[in-house]
Design an enzyme around this catalytic site. Structure first.
Site, PDB file in Angstrom:
ATOM      1  N   GLU A 103       0.846  -1.213   0.000  1.00  0.00           N
ATOM      2  CA  GLU A 103       0.000   0.000   0.000  1.00  0.00           C
ATOM      3  C   GLU A 103       0.874   1.254   0.000  1.00  0.00           C
ATOM      4  O   GLU A 103       0.570   2.236  -0.673  1.00  0.00           O
ATOM      5  CB  GLU A 103      -0.937  -0.021   1.210  1.00  0.00           C
ATOM      6  CG  GLU A 103      -1.974  -1.137   1.104  1.00  0.00           C
ATOM      7  CD  GLU A 103      -2.979  -1.127   2.234  1.00  0.00           C
ATOM      8  OE1 GLU A 103      -2.544  -1.349   3.379  1.00  0.00           O
ATOM      9  OE2 GLU A 103      -4.173  -0.909   1.978  1.00  0.00           O
ATOM     10  N   GLU A 123      -4.103  -9.607   3.017  1.00  0.00           N
ATOM     11  CA  GLU A 123      -4.995  -9.395   4.173  1.00  0.00           C
ATOM     12  C   GLU A 123      -6.112 -10.422   4.275  1.00  0.00           C
ATOM     13  O   GLU A 123      -6.496 -10.835   5.356  1.00  0.00           O
ATOM     14  CB  GLU A 123      -5.593  -7.981   4.119  1.00  0.00           C
ATOM     15  CG  GLU A 123      -4.663  -6.877   4.578  1.00  0.00           C
ATOM     16  CD  GLU A 123      -3.606  -6.470   3.574  1.00  0.00           C
ATOM     17  OE1 GLU A 123      -3.542  -7.077   2.489  1.00  0.00           O
ATOM     18  OE2 GLU A 123      -2.843  -5.531   3.876  1.00  0.00           O
TER      19      GLU A 123
END
Ligand code: ZOZ
Ligand code: NAD
Length: 697
Positions: A103, A123
């Site tokens: 990210e 995730e």
């Protein structure tokens, strides 16, 4: 130090320096944010490179304390600060850029990476969603369909493909920093400026049709999991809504997932694996024996798989069987399994050849004389095993560990066949042995502590999850399996079919139902166990249907027929009318008119049977702690980690409800098959949980 700041000409280098993983701690976030401000305010700087080490760019948050994660600047705001920087930012990725790490890189305007890098938003595998802009930016820089695959599977995007798709602007050979500096200089020379992924348009033809199709696919494959569907919802929001609008929805979903059972179960499962290696009377500093070579006795279903485990870890192994044809068959299966992995692109031919070279074969036990560990995997028959251990005692070198892969038999009795019971231990692998992660280590009454420590350490070295158990019929795993299989056979009596039971449990999350699993492991193994128990008059529960199956030669995958039939070269179970007839005849003999059994009662009967027996196993000290039972079931029997294991699952249902349901079964069909656990009842009465006490008091 968390971040180093240097200037090369007109290019700033911000180096994340927070070993071992450059996790986005509050300290690192603050330091990085300050460096970004410095880049902005220094007119001499024209561009900046954010770089980690050559092994790890950044492995994400690495912190679960919400207070610390939300403290300013949180990851989302840090990424937004990068994204809106007025000067080009270049992420130079070496090693892993996982979760928050990727990210961060997506918040940069350009990305370069070493070929060895690993780029992923994993995730979903922790029951979460990438909520710091990853799920919004990835589908803007690569096609939405490919982003969906990576996000829903949590799988890495190979570097070559990332470069081809535009996720990477350049793949660097040699020094990462030099490559990144060259890239930055070229970028400035070309006059290119910042380029914000958030301003790009997601590439997809018909979003509505795509998400409808994906949702239908996931509903089938998610098997009770929450996070994959939640990720899909977030991805749809990210793609179809304006960037800022989708952000709040994604954050709210993250909070819900983080507070949910699935995420907690996955965290618990990871913690339980570490906990399982703590053995109160065998401290971590117990000396271990050196293991440089191994031998496996028996080249059948298990022997071949166990040999692969050693070869995969680079340990030379000799496979010994009394029959040459068994060796030939075993070696052919090993070669076929490796070749299939090569075909799937998960192993190179060179590596396959190297592993095969580590495996030698012999028909004579004396070939085991130099091995540091010998794992016996011959028939599940006490006299046969005793004879093998007597012979091994004569040939094995002093100090060699003599391990048995027995499924149920008394490790102390096997050890007594040798003059060195302190060197004897159970090393129970699970079918398919090269794939299942569990290694159940059985400690005999005389097993030396260094032998326990060495076998546990070896388990880790060969990529397994080791769990210690004490001696009893079936140890932790198969003792529970026995009780669970009794329930499945009673459900068949009442009206369920093998495929209904398998499907119900698979839909609930198990990797495989008990009948398909019997076919995988070999129904003949349980048959041998039943015959032995009947002969000894101990722990015997008749299983006429399974006996009949074996009498028909239906041993499972190995004979092409078991509870199902199998087409050559294919492991897919196909229902067989012959089995339906056999079961109908069995019910007729019992005088039972079949009733409709629901999927819910199948799941409840089976899972509560696991919990109830698991409780007894902890009570008796066979397992050190309740979480060890969960580790065994998740890693050895395909129990869904997203439900934590049979003990953790019972906690989430509520122990009072579980014991009340079991009490209800006692009054039902063959209620005598249930012996409600006193510890379960006591804990339920106290409002307790297995996962709070963990260890039996
Ligand atoms: O379906 C997955 C699974 O985990 N199933 C549960 C298996 C299980 O429960 N095993 C425990 C059996 S009981 C036991 O072992 C203890 C014991 O002592 C029994 C003795 C009798 C009982 C006495 C009772 C009192 C499984 C991993 C099997 C397959 O996974 P997937 O569905 O994801 O399928 P794939 O196709 O992606 O496979 C993944 C990798 O596994 C390889 N594989 C699958 N089946 C295999 C096999 N390799 C060898 N033999 C098989 N039968 C497959 O090739 C693939 O490999 P890679 O290298 O390409 O990844
Ligand atoms: P198998 O029948 O497939 O293989 C046994 C092999 O042992 C055969 O190749 C046979 O020729 C060989 N053998 C028999 N006696 C021998 C001797 N005296 N010396 C050398 N070789 C001999 O059996 P399997 O399923 O591989 O099971 C082996 C052991 O592993 C059993 O104790 C079983 O309970 C245990 N186990 C089996 C599974 C499973 O899923 N099948 C799982 C875990 C443990």
């Amino acid at each position: 130090m968390t971040v180093q700041f240097r200037i090369h000409g007109d290019i700033a280098v911000i180096q994340l320096d927070y070993p071992p993983l450059n996790n986005l701690s509050l300290e690192l976030r603050k330091a990085l944010s300050t460096c970004l401000d410095d880049v902005g305010s220094n007119a001499a700087i024209k561009a900046a490179i954010i770089i980690g080490s050559e092994k790890v760019f950044c492995a994400g948050a690495g912190e679960s304390d919400a207070g610390i994660m939300d403290a300013h600047p949180d990851i989302r705001h840090l990424v937004a600060q990068m994204d809106s920087a007025a000067k080009p930012l270049i992420a130079a990725i070496g090693g892993s850029a996982l979760g928050g790490g990727l990210e961060l890189a997506l918040g940069c305007h350009y990305r370069v990476a070493l070929t060895s890098s690993m780029l992923a938003l994993p995730e979903v595998t922790s029951g979460l969603v990438a909520s710091n802009g990853g799920i919004q930016r990835l589908p803007r820089i690569i096609p939405v369909a490919r982003a969906a695959e990576a996000i829903l599977g949590g799988t890495p995007i190979p570097v070559d493909e990332a470069a081809q798709l535009g996720l990477l602007d350049e793949v660097v050979e040699g020094s990462l920093l030099d490559g990144a500096l060259r890239f930055a200089a070229r970028l400035l020379a070309s006059g290119k400026d910042t380029r914000r992924i958030r301003d790009m348009t997601p590439r997809i033809d018909d979003a509505t049709a795509f998400f409808e199709r994906k949702r239908a696919e996931l509903k089938k494959s998610a098997r009770g999991r929450v996070a994959p569907l939640a990720n899909l919802d977030c991805l749809e929001a990210a793609v179809t809504k304006p960037f800022d609008e989708s952000q709040d929805y994604i954050k709210a979903t993250y909070m819900q997932l983080a507070a949910g059972t699935e995420c907690k179960a996955l965290q618990y499962s990871a913690f339980a694996v570490c906990e399982a290696t703590r053995i109160p009377d065998v401290p971590a500093n117990t000396p271990i024996r050196e293991i440089g070579s191994a031998a496996v006795i028996g080249a059948g279903t298990m022997g071949g798989g166990i040999a692969m485990c050693f070869a995969n870890a680079g340990i030379p192994v000799t496979v010994i069987d009394s029959k040459q044809e068994a060796i030939d068959r075993g070696l052919a299966t090993i070669t076929k399994n490796y070749a299939a992995t090569v075909t799937r692109g998960r192993l190179t031919q060179t590596e396959m050849d190297r592993r095969l070279r580590l495996i030698s074969t012999a028909c004579d036990l004396s070939a085991a004389s130099k091995a540091d560990i010998i794992v016996e995997a011959v028939f599940e028959d006490m006299p046969v095993k005793e004879q093998v251990f007597r012979n091994l005692d004569a040939v094995a070198k002093p100090g060699a560990i003599l391990a048995t892969n027995t499924s149920t038999l008394d490790v102390d009795q096997i050890a007594a066949a040798t003059s060195r019971p302190h060197d004897v231990i159970g090393a129970h692998f699970f079918s398919p042995a090269n794939v299942m992660r569990l290694l159940e280590v059985i400690r005999g009454g005389n097993t030396a502590k260094d032998v326990i420590a060495t076998t546990m350490a070896l388990g880790k070295r060969i990529g397994k999850v080791p769990v210690l158990a004490g001696v009893c019929d079936g140890f932790i795993g198969n003792r529970i399996l026995e009780k669970y299989r009794v329930q499945t056979m009673l459900l068949i009596d009442e009206g369920a079919s093998p495929q209904q039971i398998d499907n119900a449990l698979v839909s609930w999350g198990l990797a495989m139902g008990p009948f398909a699993m019997g076919d995988l492991a070999g129904n003949d193994v349980s048959w041998l166990i039943r015959k032995f128990r009947a002969k000894m008059g101990r722990n015997y529960t008749p299983n006429p249907l399974a006996d009949q199956l074996c009498e028909m030669g239906r041993y499972g995958q190995k004979t092409g027929k078991g509870w199902y039939r199998y087409e050559s070269g294919n492991r897919k179970p196909i229902p067989d009318p012959e089995i339906e007839t056999m079961i109908a005849e069995h019910r007729r003999k019992l005088g039972i008119t079949p009733r409709k059994v629901t999927d819910e009662e199948i799941v409840e009967h089976c899972v509560y049977a696991m919990t109830n027996e698991g409780t007894r196993i902890v009570e008796e000290g066979i397992a050190i702690r309740a979480s060890d039972v969960d580790v065994v079931y998740v890693n050895g029997y395909g129990f869904p980690a997203t439900r934590g294991g049979p003990m953790f699952y019972a906690d989430t249902v509520g122990l009072a409800k579980v014991i009340a349901t079991i009490d209800g079964y006692v009054g039902g069909y063959r209620g005598d098959s249930w012996k409600p656990s006193t510890w379960l009842r006591k804990l339920a009465g106290e409002g307790g949980k297995f996962s709070e006490g963990r260890q039996q008091q």
